[in-house]
Write a protein that holds these residues in place. Structure first.
Motif, mmCIF file in Angstrom:
data_model
loop_
_atom_site.group_PDB
_atom_site.id
_atom_site.type_symbol
_atom_site.label_atom_id
_atom_site.label_comp_id
_atom_site.label_asym_id
_atom_site.label_seq_id
_atom_site.Cartn_x
_atom_site.Cartn_y
_atom_site.Cartn_z
ATOM 1 N N LYS A 17 43.684 143.257 48.746
ATOM 2 C CA LYS A 17 44.892 144.188 48.745
ATOM 3 C C LYS A 17 45.555 143.980 47.384
ATOM 4 O O LYS A 17 45.230 142.917 46.537
ATOM 5 C CB LYS A 17 45.805 143.542 49.707
ATOM 6 C CG LYS A 17 45.311 143.829 51.124
ATOM 7 C CD LYS A 17 46.324 143.776 52.339
ATOM 8 C CE LYS A 17 45.816 144.100 53.627
ATOM 9 N NZ LYS A 17 46.875 143.512 54.617
ATOM 10 N N ILE A 18 46.348 145.038 46.871
ATOM 11 C CA ILE A 18 46.987 145.299 45.547
ATOM 12 C C ILE A 18 48.418 145.310 45.797
ATOM 13 O O ILE A 18 49.110 145.996 46.781
ATOM 14 C CB ILE A 18 46.435 146.390 45.129
ATOM 15 C CG1 ILE A 18 44.832 146.429 44.815
ATOM 16 C CG2 ILE A 18 47.142 146.732 43.724
ATOM 17 C CD1 ILE A 18 44.143 147.691 44.498
ATOM 18 N N LEU A 19 49.079 144.484 44.971
ATOM 19 C CA LEU A 19 50.516 144.406 44.793
ATOM 20 C C LEU A 19 51.204 145.710 44.267
ATOM 21 O O LEU A 19 50.759 145.973 43.164
ATOM 22 C CB LEU A 19 50.829 143.219 43.987
ATOM 23 C CG LEU A 19 52.666 143.001 44.066
ATOM 24 C CD1 LEU A 19 53.103 142.532 45.340
ATOM 25 C CD2 LEU A 19 52.886 141.830 43.152
ATOM 26 N N HIS A 109 42.491 151.995 49.134
ATOM 27 C CA HIS A 109 42.262 153.107 49.847
ATOM 28 C C HIS A 109 43.669 153.753 50.327
ATOM 29 O O HIS A 109 43.755 155.033 50.638
ATOM 30 C CB HIS A 109 41.245 153.208 51.002
ATOM 31 C CG HIS A 109 41.401 152.395 52.034
ATOM 32 N ND1 HIS A 109 42.231 153.029 53.072
ATOM 33 C CD2 HIS A 109 41.105 150.910 52.458
ATOM 34 C CE1 HIS A 109 42.516 151.741 54.159
ATOM 35 N NE2 HIS A 109 41.605 150.870 53.554
ATOM 36 N N SER A 110 44.709 152.801 50.427
ATOM 37 C CA SER A 110 45.982 153.537 51.125
ATOM 38 C C SER A 110 47.163 153.602 49.722
ATOM 39 O O SER A 110 48.094 153.944 50.389
ATOM 40 C CB SER A 110 46.345 152.199 52.127
ATOM 41 O OG SER A 110 45.487 152.268 53.057
ATOM 42 N N LEU A 111 46.579 153.451 48.421
ATOM 43 C CA LEU A 111 47.797 153.413 47.446
ATOM 44 C C LEU A 111 48.624 154.752 47.490
ATOM 45 O O LEU A 111 49.512 154.887 46.984
ATOM 46 C CB LEU A 111 46.972 153.040 46.293
ATOM 47 C CG LEU A 111 46.448 151.601 45.995
ATOM 48 C CD1 LEU A 111 45.930 151.230 44.798
ATOM 49 C CD2 LEU A 111 47.592 150.801 46.057
ATOM 50 N N ASP A 112 47.845 155.779 47.905
ATOM 51 C CA ASP A 112 48.392 157.068 47.666
ATOM 52 C C ASP A 112 49.430 157.276 48.870
ATOM 53 O O ASP A 112 50.068 158.515 48.700
ATOM 54 C CB ASP A 112 47.320 158.279 47.676
ATOM 55 C CG ASP A 112 46.610 158.220 49.272
ATOM 56 O OD1 ASP A 112 46.566 157.366 49.967
ATOM 57 O OD2 ASP A 112 45.745 159.362 49.129
ATOM 58 N N GLN A 113 49.640 156.473 49.721
ATOM 59 C CA GLN A 113 50.724 156.708 50.718
ATOM 60 C C GLN A 113 52.215 156.383 50.024
ATOM 61 O O GLN A 113 53.208 156.856 50.416
ATOM 62 C CB GLN A 113 50.560 156.030 51.923
ATOM 63 C CG GLN A 113 50.460 154.712 51.739
ATOM 64 C CD GLN A 113 50.090 153.618 52.929
ATOM 65 O OE1 GLN A 113 51.067 153.185 53.631
ATOM 66 N NE2 GLN A 113 49.099 153.783 53.417
ATOM 67 N N LEU A 114 52.254 155.962 48.470
ATOM 68 C CA LEU A 114 53.376 155.627 48.111
ATOM 69 C C LEU A 114 53.620 156.552 47.040
ATOM 70 O O LEU A 114 52.817 157.336 46.584
ATOM 71 C CB LEU A 114 53.407 154.107 47.415
ATOM 72 C CG LEU A 114 52.973 153.144 48.220
ATOM 73 C CD1 LEU A 114 53.047 151.706 47.443
ATOM 74 C CD2 LEU A 114 54.159 152.909 49.568
ATOM 75 N N GLU A 115 54.905 156.783 46.536
ATOM 76 C CA GLU A 115 55.242 157.696 45.350
ATOM 77 C C GLU A 115 55.265 156.952 44.238
ATOM 78 O O GLU A 115 56.194 156.192 43.795
ATOM 79 C CB GLU A 115 56.648 158.162 45.776
ATOM 80 C CG GLU A 115 57.043 159.314 44.771
ATOM 81 C CD GLU A 115 56.270 160.678 44.986
ATOM 82 O OE1 GLU A 115 56.017 161.243 43.517
ATOM 83 O OE2 GLU A 115 55.815 161.014 45.856
ATOM 84 N N VAL A 124 46.009 154.381 39.729
ATOM 85 C CA VAL A 124 45.924 154.466 41.269
ATOM 86 C C VAL A 124 44.773 155.426 41.825
ATOM 87 O O VAL A 124 44.137 155.047 42.625
ATOM 88 C CB VAL A 124 47.124 155.024 41.942
ATOM 89 C CG1 VAL A 124 46.930 155.292 43.341
ATOM 90 C CG2 VAL A 124 48.422 153.997 41.857
ATOM 91 N N LYS A 125 44.495 156.396 41.068
ATOM 92 C CA LYS A 125 43.343 157.525 41.669
ATOM 93 C C LYS A 125 41.975 156.583 41.227
ATOM 94 O O LYS A 125 41.322 156.617 41.849
ATOM 95 C CB LYS A 125 43.453 158.580 40.588
ATOM 96 C CG LYS A 125 42.247 159.719 41.121
ATOM 97 C CD LYS A 125 42.473 161.164 40.285
ATOM 98 C CE LYS A 125 41.764 161.890 40.795
ATOM 99 N NZ LYS A 125 42.030 163.393 40.101
#
Length: 132
Positions: A17-19, A109-115, A124-125
């Protein structure tokens, strides 16, 4: 001419996981998410700046990858930001909020749920489409 600011960001990985860190209100880019880090001071290398910033902002020690993960130049209304991100591994400490209002550990794979702050978005991409 717009002021150019060189900054570094840490892609801290632990347990796959990424902080992610959220900027506080009353600051530039308030409430956006970012990779923690900050300005490179006079005489510092990017890696030295990252180690210092993470100690100051989150009270943690990390190991920093030898090469940059991504570099982005983004023109904000207040400055041109030259952001270099590095993949890091948490060595000691538990992230403590001193400048941010929240942190989250997310799989890539879930990073794009944040602004995310605009300068962080290319990294991020890239993280979402590459394995570390």
């Amino acid at each position: 001419m717009r002021k150019e600011v060189k900054v570094v960001g840490a892609i801290i990985v632990q347990d796959e996981k990424i902080l992610c860190a959220q900027r506080g209100p009353g600051r530039s880019l308030a409430n956006y998410w970012e990779f923690p880090g900050g300005k490179i001071e006079q005489g510092e290398s990017p890696r030295q700046a990252l180690l210092r910033e993470l100690d100051e902002e989150l009270k943690i020690k990390v190991s920093v990858s030898p090469s940059a993960f991504d570099t982005t130049v983004y023109d904000y209304d207040f400055a041109r930001i030259n952001l270099t991100t590095f993949v890091c591994e948490l060595e000691t400490g538990v992230p403590t909020l001193t400048e941010h209002v929240a942190i989250k550990w997310l799989p890539a794979h879930s990073l794009d749920q944040l602004e995310w702050a605009p300068a962080d978005r290319p990294a991020v991409k890239k993280l979402m489409h590459e394995s570390l």
